[in-house]
Design a protein around this motif. Structure first.
Motif, PDB file in Angstrom:
ATOM      1  N   GLY A 131      26.864  36.104  32.742  1.00  0.00           N
ATOM      2  CA  GLY A 131      26.578  37.503  33.050  1.00  0.00           C
ATOM      3  C   GLY A 131      27.097  38.010  34.378  1.00  0.00           C
ATOM      4  N   LYS A 132      28.031  37.314  34.989  1.00  0.00           N
ATOM      5  CA  LYS A 132      28.596  37.776  36.255  1.00  0.00           C
ATOM      6  C   LYS A 132      29.612  38.894  36.001  1.00  0.00           C
ATOM      7  CE  LYS A 132      26.582  34.644  38.913  1.00  0.00           C
ATOM      8  NZ  LYS A 132      25.646  34.988  39.995  1.00  0.00           N
ATOM      9  N   THR A 133      29.646  39.870  36.870  1.00  0.00           N
ATOM     10  CA  THR A 133      30.595  40.974  36.734  1.00  0.00           C
ATOM     11  C   THR A 133      31.700  40.839  37.777  1.00  0.00           C
ATOM     12  OG1 THR A 133      29.243  42.365  38.175  1.00  0.00           O
ATOM     13  CG2 THR A 133      28.889  42.552  35.790  1.00  0.00           C
ATOM     14  N   ILE A 134      32.876  41.372  37.426  1.00  0.00           N
ATOM     15  CA  ILE A 134      34.071  41.190  38.262  1.00  0.00           C
ATOM     16  C   ILE A 134      34.736  42.529  38.528  1.00  0.00           C
ATOM     17  CG2 ILE A 134      36.389  40.172  38.362  1.00  0.00           C
ATOM     18  CD1 ILE A 134      35.350  37.885  36.628  1.00  0.00           C
ATOM     19  N   GLU A 135      35.123  42.722  39.778  1.00  0.00           N
ATOM     20  CA  GLU A 135      35.975  43.838  40.177  1.00  0.00           C
ATOM     21  C   GLU A 135      37.372  43.254  40.407  1.00  0.00           C
ATOM     22  OE1 GLU A 135      35.918  47.997  40.621  1.00  0.00           O
ATOM     23  OE2 GLU A 135      34.181  46.687  40.315  1.00  0.00           O
ATOM     24  N   TRP A 136      38.349  43.736  39.632  1.00  0.00           N
ATOM     25  CA  TRP A 136      39.688  43.148  39.648  1.00  0.00           C
ATOM     26  C   TRP A 136      40.623  43.927  40.561  1.00  0.00           C
ATOM     27  CZ3 TRP A 136      40.543  38.647  37.049  1.00  0.00           C
ATOM     28  CH2 TRP A 136      39.653  38.289  36.044  1.00  0.00           C
ATOM     29  N   VAL A 137      41.548  43.184  41.204  1.00  0.00           N
ATOM     30  CA  VAL A 137      42.609  43.812  41.998  1.00  0.00           C
ATOM     31  C   VAL A 137      43.938  43.178  41.588  1.00  0.00           C
ATOM     32  CG1 VAL A 137      43.533  44.266  44.295  1.00  0.00           C
ATOM     33  CG2 VAL A 137      41.053  44.188  43.937  1.00  0.00           C
ATOM     34  N   THR A 138      44.888  44.019  41.173  1.00  0.00           N
ATOM     35  CA  THR A 138      46.202  43.515  40.789  1.00  0.00           C
ATOM     36  C   THR A 138      47.231  44.611  41.055  1.00  0.00           C
ATOM     37  OG1 THR A 138      47.447  42.409  39.028  1.00  0.00           O
ATOM     38  CG2 THR A 138      46.010  44.239  38.359  1.00  0.00           C
ATOM     39  N   VAL A 139      48.429  44.475  40.489  1.00  0.00           N
ATOM     40  CA  VAL A 139      49.463  45.508  40.577  1.00  0.00           C
ATOM     41  C   VAL A 139      49.810  45.956  39.169  1.00  0.00           C
ATOM     42  CG1 VAL A 139      50.420  44.713  42.773  1.00  0.00           C
ATOM     43  CG2 VAL A 139      51.284  43.747  40.638  1.00  0.00           C
ATOM     44  N   SER A 140      50.468  47.101  39.068  1.00  0.00           N
ATOM     45  CA  SER A 140      50.743  47.688  37.755  1.00  0.00           C
ATOM     46  C   SER A 140      51.663  46.821  36.905  1.00  0.00           C
ATOM     47  CB  SER A 140      51.359  49.078  37.928  1.00  0.00           C
ATOM     48  OG  SER A 140      52.512  49.024  38.745  1.00  0.00           O
ATOM     49  N   THR A 141      52.505  46.010  37.544  1.00  0.00           N
ATOM     50  CA  THR A 141      53.439  45.167  36.788  1.00  0.00           C
ATOM     51  C   THR A 141      52.833  43.833  36.366  1.00  0.00           C
ATOM     52  OG1 THR A 141      54.321  44.320  38.881  1.00  0.00           O
ATOM     53  CG2 THR A 141      55.483  46.178  37.855  1.00  0.00           C
ATOM     54  N   ASN A 142      51.589  43.580  36.770  1.00  0.00           N
ATOM     55  CA  ASN A 142      50.947  42.308  36.446  1.00  0.00           C
ATOM     56  C   ASN A 142      49.530  42.579  35.934  1.00  0.00           C
ATOM     57  OD1 ASN A 142      50.622  39.480  36.286  1.00  0.00           O
ATOM     58  ND2 ASN A 142      49.713  39.401  38.323  1.00  0.00           N
ATOM     59  N   PRO A 143      49.417  43.064  34.696  1.00  0.00           N
ATOM     60  CA  PRO A 143      48.104  43.485  34.187  1.00  0.00           C
ATOM     61  C   PRO A 143      47.136  42.318  34.004  1.00  0.00           C
ATOM     62  CG  PRO A 143      49.747  43.511  32.434  1.00  0.00           C
ATOM     63  CD  PRO A 143      50.495  43.265  33.713  1.00  0.00           C
ATOM     64  N   ILE A 144      45.858  42.620  34.096  1.00  0.00           N
ATOM     65  CA  ILE A 144      44.814  41.638  33.838  1.00  0.00           C
ATOM     66  C   ILE A 144      44.791  41.332  32.333  1.00  0.00           C
ATOM     67  CG2 ILE A 144      42.345  41.127  34.071  1.00  0.00           C
ATOM     68  CD1 ILE A 144      43.801  41.592  36.731  1.00  0.00           C
ATOM     69  N   PRO A 145      44.703  40.065  31.931  1.00  0.00           N
ATOM     70  CA  PRO A 145      44.624  39.749  30.498  1.00  0.00           C
ATOM     71  C   PRO A 145      43.498  40.522  29.813  1.00  0.00           C
ATOM     72  CG  PRO A 145      44.984  37.755  31.769  1.00  0.00           C
ATOM     73  CD  PRO A 145      44.743  38.850  32.765  1.00  0.00           C
ATOM     74  N   SER A 146      43.772  41.018  28.623  1.00  0.00           N
ATOM     75  CA  SER A 146      42.822  41.897  27.934  1.00  0.00           C
ATOM     76  C   SER A 146      41.499  41.200  27.625  1.00  0.00           C
ATOM     77  CB  SER A 146      43.445  42.429  26.646  1.00  0.00           C
ATOM     78  OG  SER A 146      43.831  41.362  25.791  1.00  0.00           O
ATOM     79  N   LEU A 147      41.513  39.879  27.417  1.00  0.00           N
ATOM     80  CA  LEU A 147      40.268  39.166  27.147  1.00  0.00           C
ATOM     81  C   LEU A 147      39.372  39.105  28.379  1.00  0.00           C
ATOM     82  CD1 LEU A 147      41.461  36.171  24.922  1.00  0.00           C
ATOM     83  CD2 LEU A 147      40.187  38.207  24.204  1.00  0.00           C
ATOM     84  N   TRP A 148      39.958  39.233  29.549  1.00  0.00           N
ATOM     85  CA  TRP A 148      39.183  39.187  30.783  1.00  0.00           C
ATOM     86  C   TRP A 148      38.639  40.555  31.163  1.00  0.00           C
ATOM     87  CZ3 TRP A 148      42.761  35.875  34.474  1.00  0.00           C
ATOM     88  CH2 TRP A 148      42.933  34.610  33.895  1.00  0.00           C
TER      89      TRP A 148
END
Length: 281
Positions: A164-181
């Motif tokens: 149940g932990k929540t995550i705030e993600w930081v990345t760049v537009s050319t390297n998207p976060i995997p959709s399952l995550w």
């Protein structure tokens, strides 16, 4: 002339002939078939290469020359390709050109595409966060692969989701976060650090969402990471994951391809035995 003198001269002449004959046997004759099949290789490496990597490359090239009769030239500390270097690449008949370094590979790509008479091995020596378009049939680009990060961190993310932990993600537009995550319905939990004025919005989102973790998925400047610590939220810097190439295995694979005339154009991943991954704890 007496018989004794004749015998002495004959002995001297025979001895000289034997010496000349013996010297001739010490001069190896070049096998025409070997000369015909001899390979020539140019190696180009990025600036600030680690000393251990330099030593490994030098050792390999010398071994290739001494045991495989492969001629080589090495251009170290190449930051970008100059006009003189481009002209040399076009004029010298190298069979293969091996380039080491993520940024250097992107610099040489146009030149490699324009020199179809040479085969190019482009070796990324760090995690690749983009997928360059490679269409030229004379280029084989080796990368860690876009799936590496997902494979390495899938278990950790799954564990956070399960508890149940929540995550705030930081990345760049050319390297998207995997959709399952980060499913599309959680898009507001993803901040793009290559967007103008992104950090102020990111701060507001962290205060609003109260995440269990801030996860950095693409590299950030150290000053930005330091600012993030002031938000008092645990940070997992996935972007500090590194790969370490095992150069002996990598070059052994290249040698096998060259000698057996095997060629895999386009983007190719490293074999598992050719690198290891180092992750932050």
């Amino acid at each position: 002339m007496s018989t004794w003198r004749w015998a002495s001269w004959i002995t001297v002449i025979i001895s000289m002939l034997l010496v000349v004959s013996g010297c001739g046997k010490n001069i190896p004759e070049i096998d025409p078939a070997l000369a015909q099949s001899k390979l020539s290789v140019l190696v180009m490496t990025k600036p600030n290469l680690q000393e251990t990597t330099k030593s490994a490359i030098q050792k390999t090239l010398l071994a290739w020359r001494n045991t495989q009769h492969i001629a080589f030239e090495w251009m170290p500390d190449v930051a970008s390709i100059s006009e003189d270097q481009t002209n040399k690449l076009k004029s010298v008949t190298y069979d293969y050109i091996i380039v080491v370094g993520n940024e250097l590979n992107r610099q040489v790509l146009p030149v490699a595409s324009a020199t179809a008479d040479k085969k190019w091995f482009l070796l990324d020596d760090a995690i690749s966060y983009d997928t360059p378009a490679v269409s030229a049939p004379n280029i084989s680009w080796r990368q860690s692969g876009p799936a590496l990060m997902e494979n390495q961190w899938a278990e950790w993310v799954k564990q956070q989701q399960v508890i149940g932990k929540t995550i705030e993600w930081v990345t760049v537009s050319t390297n998207p976060i995997p959709s399952l995550w980060a499913p599309s319905e959680e898009a507001e939990r993803i901040s793009l650090s290559d967007a103008e004025g992104w950090y102020s919005q990111f701060q507001n989102q962290v205060k609003q969402h109260g995440p269990s973790w801030i996860v950095v998925y693409s590299p950030l400047e150290n000053s930005t990471l330091q600012r993030m610590k002031n938000l008092q939220v645990p940070i997992m810097n996935m972007a500090s994951t590194t790969t370490e190439l095992k150069w002996d295995a990598v070059f052994a694979g290249l040698l096998n391809q060259m000698q057996n005339k095997q060629w895999n154009a386009g983007l190719n991943g490293y074999d598992p035995q050719e690198f290891q991954v180092n992750k932050p704890q």
